[in-house]
Write a protein that holds these residues in place. Structure first.
Motif, PDB file in Angstrom:
ATOM      1  N   ALA A  38       3.782   0.341   2.523  1.00  0.00           N
ATOM      2  CA  ALA A  38       3.491  -0.314   3.780  1.00  0.00           C
ATOM      3  C   ALA A  38       2.585  -1.485   3.487  1.00  0.00           C
ATOM      4  CB  ALA A  38       2.814   0.654   4.730  1.00  0.00           C
ATOM      5  N   LYS A  41       1.239  10.786   0.288  1.00  0.00           N
ATOM      6  CA  LYS A  41       1.929  12.010  -0.086  1.00  0.00           C
ATOM      7  C   LYS A  41       2.741  12.605   1.061  1.00  0.00           C
ATOM      8  CE  LYS A  41       0.618  16.222  -2.521  1.00  0.00           C
ATOM      9  NZ  LYS A  41       1.434  16.106  -3.693  1.00  0.00           N
ATOM     10  N   LYS A  59       0.873  -1.186   0.000  1.00  0.00           N
ATOM     11  CA  LYS A  59       0.000   0.000   0.000  1.00  0.00           C
ATOM     12  C   LYS A  59       0.904   1.228   0.000  1.00  0.00           C
ATOM     13  CE  LYS A  59      -3.739  -2.402   1.379  1.00  0.00           C
ATOM     14  NZ  LYS A  59      -5.096  -2.348   0.904  1.00  0.00           N
ATOM     15  N   PRO A  60       0.496   2.266  -0.675  1.00  0.00           N
ATOM     16  CA  PRO A  60       1.334   3.468  -0.680  1.00  0.00           C
ATOM     17  C   PRO A  60       1.357   4.120   0.694  1.00  0.00           C
ATOM     18  CG  PRO A  60      -0.754   3.865  -1.792  1.00  0.00           C
ATOM     19  CD  PRO A  60      -0.702   2.412  -1.489  1.00  0.00           C
ATOM     20  N   LEU A  61       2.471   4.733   1.030  1.00  0.00           N
ATOM     21  CA  LEU A  61       2.573   5.444   2.300  1.00  0.00           C
ATOM     22  C   LEU A  61       1.901   6.809   2.216  1.00  0.00           C
ATOM     23  CD1 LEU A  61       6.071   4.945   3.933  1.00  0.00           C
ATOM     24  CD2 LEU A  61       3.837   4.426   4.860  1.00  0.00           C
TER      25      LEU A  61
END
Lengths: 169, 686
Positions: B659, B648, B644-646
């Motif tokens: 993450a 902006k 999963k993106p951390l």
């Protein structure tokens, strides 16, 4: 000024009352375990799992130049919808307690204080006087998130934590 | 624009890319009648669809092109280079017509006039094209009439698409002589009757001089709306066969007795065939071919793919990711409960989720072939533009990549190809002087390597001159003149921002963006780029990509109270070491089993407070061609991480590629060890 109404949610940071328009608040969460992200500035507390997505958590007190938050029974996470550089981002802020949701007429909002105020006026949309004579500061939360600046006026900053947060960036 | 028109636009752009692909193949093999046929068919679909959905300009234009290819089909024209050029440009022309929002109509019209003139020139035969003198009538006769059985069984909904099946039957009958049998029996009672449903179907015995394809063309737009069976019964006119008449009596709701008809037709044909053995053989082959056709037709209509909106695939993938996370939670709970039944259920559910995950992933994978057609076209056009002879070859185009990777890799690859055409390959004269064949060659090769996909672009051009690159870099102030660089390091300078070796800026590759952009774009999708070049021999640029972006196999490790995931693909070996040994090491180099390894002590680098455990784990990760250790507290085990993106807010923390949510709901951070090492590298450490 026209006579519109707006709903705000008020919360406590230290001794002071702040409020954010409810349209920007998605959720109020009990405190959960926060995963710290190394190398990030201190006021960025880490990330949590919000129903399968990763939500960044900000210690808004440090952002305001106050000492870091202490986790207590009333400490909660406000999940916000903020706009950063034209992009909508979800983020959580740690607050000492959530107070109430109240409705106000826009013409009751007082302009932000100018000189002599503790906080920089560009982060404050206005001030509202509650029924119990307490003042609430209505925050422009998008601006708070869009800058690395501290919200408190630099001159009044005396806590080391605040300085740390400033220098990390 | 209504829904149908949108759908047509989608379909039309697909058709145009099919057209390009067919043209490129035809270019290699100009006399192949099958390719001409398929080009003809694509245009036919474009024309039909255009007319049907109100794109008359497209329909009119393709009609002219179609005429040209029809002549080729009839062997009255030969395929020429000019013809291919026109068709290529026509493909572009059609694309611009499809995308026209009204703003460029004038320019398009002008272009069309020019193209029309060129087409006319070919049709009139006064261009370079060779007109084969009106082909033998004999051949036409030889083609002769054949008899077919056609079954048309529309699905109930056909009329709702605005199709009138009767018109199709009319068109079919118009192809020659025919007998039509009608089936009424499935018309329901009045109560069950829906006015726009179709309950009738037909059988047609048709004798025509047209071929099977022409019969199928009648149904080209309703393939999905009815069951069509076309079967060749015999060569020649079946209606003239002796004794066939009673078999061809039409009686409603009684199907033609195909078995008897075929038998009779076969006997009669056999009698005729017996006359000449050779003819018989030929006919048998025909028969076979007919069968094959039907088989192929049936196969095409049953397993050909479906089009799905990519958002649906994205949401499927999200659900699968959530399932994997939930599954991890269930496993954790089952482990704790020690309930045999629960464990059994959790295990079999895990088995299913794994399979589901793999299937869902395979859906998002697209073969690289998808890009290759575009590249072939690009190389062809560019090489003409710069006046070089270049052959483009693609190997391993069946290698599949995640669709988001395909999107991300397209631009960098295009840029690399541009460079190869522009700077890599020399002009024919230069090549001759260097003793090389005049035609340059660019090869794109894709293959799997472990959990990575490697795409290499090789040209046999002039290669890169390390000294020249070094000089240029010094000139541009990118490096200081006294730096000692190996040839490999010198060549790597091309990836530095602001570096472009081209002496003159051309409109092909010298657009101010260089290999640094390629490198950045590739690393955006977690890939790496490297270059190898031999002066005079050519250059190879290699891109390595992870197979998918969203799920990685990782090793779950722990430092203090935080979990981290290190991708398995970078891990070489793991050693357990005493903390004492690490604490006493000099200059962050540790000796393990006689080998010196540089290492990073993550507790220190991450400024994590607290006491380390007595025994720690040192994980050797691959970094370029070295092995470098990273030290963690302990290792939990392998873990399938849904990335999963951390977000902006953490964009500056690029040492974490994202993450992942663990089974117990907490968050683990995925380490990008490459970036970790880059970030914490102090000179002399390595």
């Amino acid at each position: 000024m026209d006579n519109e109404t707006g709903s705000y949610i008020s919360f406590v940071l230290g001794e002071e009352y702040f409020a954010i328009n409810v349209t920007q608040v998605l959720n109020i969460l009990q405190l959960v375990q926060i995963t710290k992200v190394p190398t990030a500035p201190d006021y960025m507390k880490g990330v949590i799992n919000l129903r399968g997505t990763v939500l960044p958590i900000i210690d808004i007190r440090m952002k305001f130049g106050m000492p870091p938050i202490e986790y207590k029974r009333d400490t909660v996470i406000l999940v916000l919808n903020v706009e950063i550089d034209g992009e909508t981002v979800n983020a959580g802020i740690l607050v000492d307690a959530v107070k109430e949701v109240f409705e106000i007429n826009t013409d009751e909002i007082l302009p932000p204080p100018g000189i002599g105020s503790k906080y920089k006026s560009k982060f404050i949309d206005g001030i509202y006087k509650m029924n119990d004579d307490k003042f609430v500061m209505l925050l422009d939360i998008d601006k708070v998130f869009s800058t690395d600046e501290l919200v408190m006026m630099a001159a009044t900053t005396d806590t080391t934590e605040a300085k740390q947060a400033e220098t990390v960036e | 624009m209504d829904n149908f028109q949108k759908k047509f636009l989608d379909e039309a752009s697909d058709l145009v890319s099919q057209l390009e692909q067919a043209l490129l193949t035809l270019e290699q093999d100009m006399d192949n009648p099958e390719l001409v046929d398929s080009i003809f068919r694509i245009m036919h679909s474009l024309k039909g669809g255009g007319g049907m959905f109100g794109f008359d300009n497209i329909s009119n234009y393709t009609h002219r092109l179609e005429n040209m290819y029809d002549l080729v089909r009839q062997k009255k024209l030969k395929v020429t280079r000019e013809m291919l050029d026109i068709t290529f440009e026509s493909a572009d022309h059609i694309t611009s017509m499809l995308n026209d929002d009204g703003s460029k109509t004038d320019a398009i019209k002008k272009n069309e006039e020019i193209l029309n003139k060129r087409i006319e020139a070919i049709l009139d035969g006064d261009s370079m094209s060779v007109v084969v003198t009106a082909t033998s009538d004999a051949e036409d006769k030889g083609h002769g009439a054949s008899s077919y059985y056609v079954k048309v069984k529309p699905y109930e909904h056909i009329q709702r698409n605005g199709t009138n099946p009767l018109l199709l039957i009319d068109e079919l009958v118009g192809l020659g002589k025919a007998k039509v049998n009608i089936f009424y029996s499935s018309i329901p009672d009045f109560e069950g009757f829906v006015y726009d449903d179709t309950y009738i179907w037909w059988e047609v015995i048709l004798c025509t001089e047209q071929d099977e394809d022409a019969i199928k063309d009648v149904f080209i737009f309703v393939e999905d709306d009815c069951e069509i069976v076309v079967k060749k019964l015999a060569d020649g006119d079946i209606f003239t066969f002796q004794g066939i008449e009673p078999l061809l009596q039409c009686s409603h709701d009684f199907p033609f007795d195909l078995e008897k008809i075929t038998k009779l037709a076969d006997t009669i044909s056999a009698l005729e065939k017996a006359k000449t053995a050779a003819a018989a053989q030929e006919a048998a082959k025909e028969e076979n071919k007919g069968d094959e056709h039907i088989k192929k037709f049936a196969k095409e209509s049953s397993i050909s793919g479906i089009r799905v909106a990519s958002e649906k695939i994205d949401s499927l993938m999200n659900l699968v990711s959530e399932l994997i996370t939930t599954q991890a939670g269930l496993n954790l709970y089952a482990d704790r409960e020690k309930n045999a039944e629960l464990t059994r259920i959790a295990e079999s559910l895990e088995n299913i989720s794994r399979q589901l995950r793999d299937t869902a992933f395979s859906i998002t994978l697209i073969p690289i072939d998808y890009l290759v057609t575009r590249f072939r076209r690009l190389v062809r056009d560019l090489s003409r533009e710069v006046g070089k002879e270049i052959e483009f070859e693609a190997k391993g185009a069946e290698v599949e990549l995640d669709k988001s990777l395909i999107e991300g890799i397209s631009e960098p690859l295009m840029h690399i190809l541009r460079n190869s055409v522009d700077h890599g390959i020399e002009t024919a004269a230069e090549r001759k002087a260097a003793g090389k064949p005049p035609t340059g060659k660019i090869t794109l090769q894709a293959y799997y390597s472990g959990s990575q996909v490697v795409i290499a672009v090789t040209d046999d051009g002039q290669g890169m001159n390390p000294d020249k690159i070094k000089r240029k870099a010094i000139e541009k102030g990118l490096i200081s003149p006294d730096v000692q660089l190996s040839d490999k390091e010198a060549v790597d300078l091309i990836f530095m921002p602001g570096f472009s070796t081209s002496e003159k800026v051309t409109n092909i590759s010298g657009r101010g963006v260089g290999m640094d952009v390629v490198k950045r774009k590739v690393s955006d999708i977690r890939g790496t780029v490297s270059v190898a070049s031999e002066p005079g021999e050519g250059t190879t640029i290699t891109i390595s990509l992870p197979l998918t972006l969203s799920i990685i196999d990782g090793m779950l490790v722990r430092i203090a109270d935080v979990d981290y995931i290190i991708p398995l693909s970078v891990i070489d070996t793991i050693f357990a070491v005493e903390h004492e040994k690490i604490a006493s090491s000099f200059q962050n180099v540790i000796n393990i089993e006689g080998v010196q390894y540089p290492f990073y002590y993550l507790r220190d680098e991450f400024a994590i407070p607290g006491d380390p455990p007595e025994r720690e784990e040192i994980i050797m990760v691959k970094y370029e061609d070295r092995k470098i250790g990273v030290v963690v507290d302990n290792i939990t085990g392998e873990y399938q991480a849904v990335l999963k993106p951390l977000g902006k807010l953490y964009r500056s923390q690029d040492i974490f590629s994202g993450a992942s949510i663990l089974g117990d709901g907490t968050v683990a951070l995925v380490l990008d060890t490459h970036k970790v090492i880059n970030k914490f590298t102090r000179y002399n450490d390595i």
